[in-house]
Design an enzyme around this catalytic site. Structure first.
Site, PDB file in Angstrom:
ATOM      1  CE  LYS A 294     -29.991  26.090 -71.414  1.00  0.00           C
ATOM      2  NZ  LYS A 294     -28.822  25.640 -70.715  1.00  0.00           N
TER       3      LYS A 294
ATOM      4  CE  LYS B 109     -34.038  23.471 -66.751  1.00  0.00           C
ATOM      5  NZ  LYS B 109     -32.969  22.537 -66.858  1.00  0.00           N
TER       6      LYS B 109
ATOM      7  CE  LYS C 240     -26.111  23.908 -62.930  1.00  0.00           C
ATOM      8  NZ  LYS C 240     -26.179  23.460 -64.316  1.00  0.00           N
TER       9      LYS C 240
HETATM   10  P1  ATP Z   1     -28.768  25.272 -66.968  1.00  0.00           P
HETATM   11  O1  ATP Z   1     -29.817  25.781 -66.035  1.00  0.00           O
HETATM   12  O2  ATP Z   1     -27.456  25.965 -66.860  1.00  0.00           O
HETATM   13  O3  ATP Z   1     -29.220  25.095 -68.372  1.00  0.00           O
HETATM   14  P2  ATP Z   1     -29.335  22.716 -65.903  1.00  0.00           P
HETATM   15  O4  ATP Z   1     -29.262  22.821 -64.419  1.00  0.00           O
HETATM   16  O5  ATP Z   1     -30.639  22.613 -66.559  1.00  0.00           O
HETATM   17  O6  ATP Z   1     -28.421  23.845 -66.512  1.00  0.00           O
HETATM   18  P3  ATP Z   1     -27.446  20.520 -65.773  1.00  0.00           P
HETATM   19  O7  ATP Z   1     -26.575  21.182 -64.795  1.00  0.00           O
HETATM   20  O8  ATP Z   1     -26.673  19.824 -66.827  1.00  0.00           O
HETATM   21  O9  ATP Z   1     -28.493  21.480 -66.462  1.00  0.00           O
HETATM   22  O10 ATP Z   1     -28.409  19.491 -65.062  1.00  0.00           O
HETATM   23  C1  ATP Z   1     -27.925  18.425 -64.274  1.00  0.00           C
HETATM   24  C2  ATP Z   1     -29.077  17.548 -63.892  1.00  0.00           C
HETATM   25  O11 ATP Z   1     -30.039  18.272 -63.112  1.00  0.00           O
HETATM   26  C3  ATP Z   1     -29.843  16.992 -65.089  1.00  0.00           C
HETATM   27  O12 ATP Z   1     -30.117  15.623 -64.841  1.00  0.00           O
HETATM   28  C4  ATP Z   1     -31.112  17.789 -65.110  1.00  0.00           C
HETATM   29  O13 ATP Z   1     -32.182  17.061 -65.677  1.00  0.00           O
HETATM   30  C5  ATP Z   1     -31.345  18.041 -63.638  1.00  0.00           C
HETATM   31  N1  ATP Z   1     -32.153  19.252 -63.413  1.00  0.00           N
HETATM   32  C6  ATP Z   1     -31.852  20.493 -63.828  1.00  0.00           C
HETATM   33  N2  ATP Z   1     -32.806  21.365 -63.429  1.00  0.00           N
HETATM   34  C7  ATP Z   1     -33.736  20.637 -62.756  1.00  0.00           C
HETATM   35  C8  ATP Z   1     -34.961  20.973 -62.094  1.00  0.00           C
HETATM   36  N3  ATP Z   1     -35.403  22.196 -62.049  1.00  0.00           N
HETATM   37  N4  ATP Z   1     -35.649  19.980 -61.501  1.00  0.00           N
HETATM   38  C9  ATP Z   1     -35.185  18.706 -61.531  1.00  0.00           C
HETATM   39  N5  ATP Z   1     -34.036  18.325 -62.129  1.00  0.00           N
HETATM   40  C10 ATP Z   1     -33.312  19.268 -62.737  1.00  0.00           C
END
Ligand code: ATP
Ligand code: LTN
Length: 339
Positions: free
Chosen positions: A122, A204, A207
């Site tokens: 990040k 990964k 969002k």
């Molecule tokens: P950002 O992309 O804004 O950094 P994020 O989606 O990685 O956010 P969170 O919204 O806090 O972070 O994630 C919520 C849950 O979704 C967490 O348990 C995270 O591990 C899971 N998650 C996020 N992205 C993935 C992915 N690509 N595949 C599987 N699980 C995911």
């Protein structure tokens, strides 16, 4: 709720997890985390939060942010979490999170935090705003977990390192004083733990990806989902099989498997002799069907802001009761004079 060191057998195991309102949740969030939460909520004492304090570690537009917080709360309801059964709350409504995070900052070493891969990633993607909050992010996450004496924390694979830090901090505090925190275990689902970007399947799905073609948002319309999956990056082999070096197809197979329950072997068998075009249509249809009920319920909850407000108020009250108990205990052990 009693702490485990006083009455271990008296309570059901507790799970806690959070999701950031940093954008519209994706299929990765859904398959990697949210989908498991509903199943686990039926078995354990569940607490689930909208991690708004975490989300401001990257700059948020205030009007959009307000909207996203409500959307994520509505999404928790739309995936079937019951606010009577589980505690659903907004992190910033429970001040104990910020309070414990500050205390735990003083029990966390700069060196151990410098190894966090999410911080490294990040700080590259937000090079103009490498703030202290972004660095201390895992300590706030540890506070979220430890306040509730959570036994299990369902997360996607990307959060494993943060869970380890939470465990280290808890062990350190317990050893320095006396048993205070339950040591949490990560719960990482076998399937969907790492959904990859449709455009760069070595990264990964996120969002916050600036390219919306890389992710499917849980609220994308069916035709948008079809279009995004049709344009997903694959390879030139033309054979639907799970193998090293086929990141794009592996990702689509794992998405398909999560939505249909079919194994990789069954998928390979069903698509033998068929091209990627047919496979992509099948994957898109499965995703559309998986998300349809979530989207429909979401629309209903978003249309009832008064209900969302009630859910958040009731959740904050229940969460505060548990969180404040832990915070008081911690403050006493550290030697603060309690008010
Ligand atoms: P950002 O992309 O804004 O950094 P994020 O989606 O990685 O956010 P969170 O919204 O806090 O972070 O994630 C919520 C849950 O979704 C967490 O348990 C995270 O591990 C899971 N998650 C996020 N992205 C993935 C992915 N690509 N595949 C599987 N699980 C995911
Ligand atoms: N950092 C997590 C979100 C999060 C979380 C938590 C997950 C914040 N606090 C506590 C589990 C438990 C992420 O997924 N990005």
């Amino acid at each position: 709720m009693d702490t485990p060191n006083t009455q271990p057998e008296a309570r059901k195991k507790r799970i806690l997890s959070c999701i950031q309102p940093s954008g519209i949740p994706t299929l990765g969030n859904y398959l990697g985390a949210l989908k498991n939460w509903k199943t686990l909520a039926d078995e354990f004492d569940g607490a689930f939060a909208v991690a708004d304090l975490h989300a401001i570690t990257v700059r948020q537009d205030p009007a959009k942010f307000r909207q996203q917080i409500q959307q994520v709360l509505a999404l928790l309801l739309a995936i079937g979490l019951d606010p009577e059964q589980s505690i659903l709350f907004i992190q910033s409504h429970v001040p104990a999170h910020s309070q414990l995070a500050w205390i735990l900052n003083c029990y966390t070493q700069f060196g151990e935090m410098s190894r966090m891969t999410q911080f490294k990633d990040k700080s590259q993607s937000h090079a103009d705003n490498v703030n202290v909050g972004l660095f201390a992010y895992p300590v706030l996450m540890a506070a979220d977990i430890l306040l509730y004496q959570a036994d299990l924390v369902p997360v996607g694979a990307d959060q494993k390192q943060h869970l380890e830090i939470a465990r280290d901090i808890a062990n350190r505090f317990n050893t320095l004083y006396s048993p205070t925190f339950t040591i949490p275990e990560p719960y990482i689902g076998k399937q969907g733990a790492r959904v990859m970007s449709l455009q760069s399947p070595d990264k990964k799905m996120s969002k916050s990806d600036p390219n919306p073609k890389g992710y499917i948002s849980v609220f994308d319309a069916p035709e948008v989902i079809m279009k995004k999956i049709k344009s997903a990056v694959t390879d030139s082999e033309g054979c639907v099989r799970y193998a090293d070096g086929k990141d794009g197809i592996n990702n689509l197979m794992s998405i398909y498997s999560c939505c249909t329950g079919l194994s990789d072997a069954q998928i390979e068998h069903d698509f033998q002799g068929k091209g990627y075009g047919d496979f992509k249509v099948a994957v898109a249809e499965a995703v559309i069907e998986e998300l349809r009920p979530v989207r429909e319920k979401f629309d209903r909850y978003m249309g009832d802001k008064a209900y969302l407000k009630d859910v958040a108020a009731q959740g904050a009250e229940r969460a505060s009761r548990i969180a404040n108990r832990t915070l008081q205990k911690v403050m006493k052990k550290v030697g603060f004079v309690l008010p």
